[in-house]
Design a protein around this motif. Sequence first.
Motif, short mmCIF file in Angstrom:
data_model
loop_
_atom_site.label_atom_id
_atom_site.label_comp_id
_atom_site.label_asym_id
_atom_site.label_seq_id
_atom_site.Cartn_x
_atom_site.Cartn_y
_atom_site.Cartn_z
N PRO A 6 0.83 -1.20 0.00
CA PRO A 6 0.00 0.00 0.00
C PRO A 6 0.87 1.26 0.00
CG PRO A 6 -0.08 -1.09 2.14
CD PRO A 6 0.69 -1.98 1.22
N LYS A 7 0.38 2.30 -0.66
CA LYS A 7 1.15 3.54 -0.72
C LYS A 7 1.09 4.31 0.58
CE LYS A 7 0.90 3.92 -5.61
NZ LYS A 7 1.30 4.76 -6.67
N LEU A 8 -0.01 4.16 1.31
CA LEU A 8 -0.16 4.83 2.60
C LEU A 8 -0.35 3.79 3.68
CD1 LEU A 8 -2.68 7.66 1.66
CD2 LEU A 8 -0.21 7.85 1.90
N HIS A 9 0.36 3.96 4.77
CA HIS A 9 0.20 3.05 5.90
C HIS A 9 -1.10 3.37 6.61
CE1 HIS A 9 0.95 0.95 9.66
NE2 HIS A 9 1.82 0.23 8.97
N PRO A 10 -1.93 2.35 6.91
CA PRO A 10 -3.24 2.62 7.53
C PRO A 10 -3.19 3.32 8.87
CG PRO A 10 -3.11 0.35 6.76
CD PRO A 10 -1.75 0.96 6.59
N ASP A 11 -2.07 3.26 9.57
CA ASP A 11 -1.97 3.92 10.87
C ASP A 11 -1.38 5.33 10.76
OD1 ASP A 11 -2.96 1.66 12.10
OD2 ASP A 11 -0.98 0.79 12.40
N GLY A 12 -1.04 5.74 9.55
CA GLY A 12 -0.37 7.02 9.36
C GLY A 12 -1.32 8.21 9.37
N GLU A 13 -0.73 9.36 9.62
CA GLU A 13 -1.49 10.61 9.67
C GLU A 13 -2.03 10.97 8.28
OE1 GLU A 13 -0.37 15.17 10.70
OE2 GLU A 13 0.48 13.62 11.99
N LEU A 14 -1.23 10.76 7.26
CA LEU A 14 -1.64 11.08 5.89
C LEU A 14 -2.83 10.23 5.45
CD1 LEU A 14 -0.97 12.87 3.50
CD2 LEU A 14 0.64 11.12 2.73
N PHE A 15 -2.85 8.97 5.87
CA PHE A 15 -3.98 8.08 5.57
C PHE A 15 -5.27 8.64 6.15
CE2 PHE A 15 -6.70 4.41 6.41
CZ PHE A 15 -6.66 3.75 5.19
N GLU A 16 -5.20 9.12 7.38
CA GLU A 16 -6.39 9.68 8.02
C GLU A 16 -6.89 10.92 7.29
OE1 GLU A 16 -5.65 10.36 12.15
OE2 GLU A 16 -4.99 8.29 12.49
N VAL A 17 -5.97 11.75 6.81
CA VAL A 17 -6.35 12.94 6.07
C VAL A 17 -7.06 12.54 4.77
CG1 VAL A 17 -5.46 14.94 4.80
CG2 VAL A 17 -4.53 14.38 7.04
N VAL A 18 -6.50 11.57 4.06
CA VAL A 18 -7.10 11.13 2.80
C VAL A 18 -8.49 10.54 3.04
CG1 VAL A 18 -6.85 9.48 0.90
CG2 VAL A 18 -4.88 10.80 1.66
N ARG A 29 -14.35 11.06 2.61
CA ARG A 29 -15.69 11.05 3.23
C ARG A 29 -16.41 12.38 3.03
NH1 ARG A 29 -13.91 7.67 8.47
NH2 ARG A 29 -14.16 5.62 7.52
N LYS A 30 -15.65 13.43 2.75
CA LYS A 30 -16.23 14.74 2.43
C LYS A 30 -16.55 14.84 0.94
CE LYS A 30 -15.87 17.19 6.27
NZ LYS A 30 -16.99 17.87 6.87
N TYR A 31 -16.44 13.70 0.23
CA TYR A 31 -16.76 13.59 -1.19
C TYR A 31 -15.78 14.35 -2.09
CZ TYR A 31 -21.02 11.55 0.60
OH TYR A 31 -21.91 10.75 1.26
N TRP A 32 -14.54 14.48 -1.65
CA TRP A 32 -13.52 15.05 -2.52
C TRP A 32 -13.09 13.97 -3.51
CZ3 TRP A 32 -9.36 18.89 -0.67
CH2 TRP A 32 -9.95 19.92 0.08
N SER A 33 -12.72 14.38 -4.69
CA SER A 33 -12.22 13.42 -5.67
C SER A 33 -10.75 13.13 -5.37
CB SER A 33 -12.36 13.97 -7.09
OG SER A 33 -11.41 15.00 -7.30
N PRO A 34 -10.24 11.98 -5.82
CA PRO A 34 -8.82 11.69 -5.61
C PRO A 34 -7.90 12.74 -6.22
CG PRO A 34 -9.99 9.70 -6.23
CD PRO A 34 -10.96 10.84 -6.37
N GLU A 35 -8.32 13.32 -7.35
CA GLU A 35 -7.52 14.37 -7.98
C GLU A 35 -7.44 15.61 -7.10
OE1 GLU A 35 -10.05 12.76 -9.51
OE2 GLU A 35 -8.91 11.53 -10.93
N GLN A 36 -8.58 15.99 -6.50
CA GLN A 36 -8.58 17.14 -5.60
C GLN A 36 -7.70 16.90 -4.39
OE1 GLN A 36 -12.86 17.16 -5.07
NE2 GLN A 36 -12.99 19.24 -5.94
N ILE A 37 -7.76 15.69 -3.85
CA ILE A 37 -6.95 15.36 -2.68
C ILE A 37 -5.47 15.41 -3.04
CG2 ILE A 37 -6.38 13.54 -1.01
CD1 ILE A 37 -9.33 12.64 -1.26
N ALA A 38 -5.10 14.81 -4.16
CA ALA A 38 -3.69 14.80 -4.57
C ALA A 38 -3.17 16.21 -4.78
CB ALA A 38 -3.53 13.98 -5.84
N ARG A 39 -3.96 17.05 -5.45
CA ARG A 39 -3.54 18.43 -5.70
C ARG A 39 -3.37 19.20 -4.40
NH1 ARG A 39 -7.87 20.98 -8.79
NH2 ARG A 39 -8.00 18.83 -9.34
N THR A 40 -4.30 19.02 -3.48
CA THR A 40 -4.24 19.71 -2.19
C THR A 40 -3.03 19.25 -1.38
OG1 THR A 40 -6.63 19.92 -2.17
CG2 THR A 40 -5.51 20.20 -0.07
#
Length: 111
Positions: free
Chosen positions: A74-86, A91-102
């Motif tokens: 996996p690219k993100l560890h499930p216990d990591g802070e970045l995983f929680e942000v993603v 859950r706020k209905y952001w697209s993966p592209e919006q998340i990556a750009r942000t």
Amino acid sequence: MTHCYRHLTAEDRAAIMMMRATHSIRSIATHLGRAPSTVSRELARHTVDPLKGYDAGLAGYRARLTRHRPRQRPKLHPDGELFEVVVYLLRKYWSPEQIARTLKRMSPRVC
């Protein structure tokens, strides 16, 4: 044309082990009713020591271990802070592209 995939059984592996010394891969496959590529792949993946040859018991054990192992890490560890942000942003209905750009804008070295 539909195919029903079946894993090799312990009996199949035992037959491969017994026949390997005197028969070709194609004749083993014909005997088992399998494709020659299946037998060849089995021998390539699960023969640990070429000097000792193929061991059916060890091959079955190795097959069970690798059956449930993911193919990619996996690219993100499930216990990591970045995983929680993603997950939060998804859950706020952001697209993966919006998340990556942000995330790139927030910290270019993270992504």
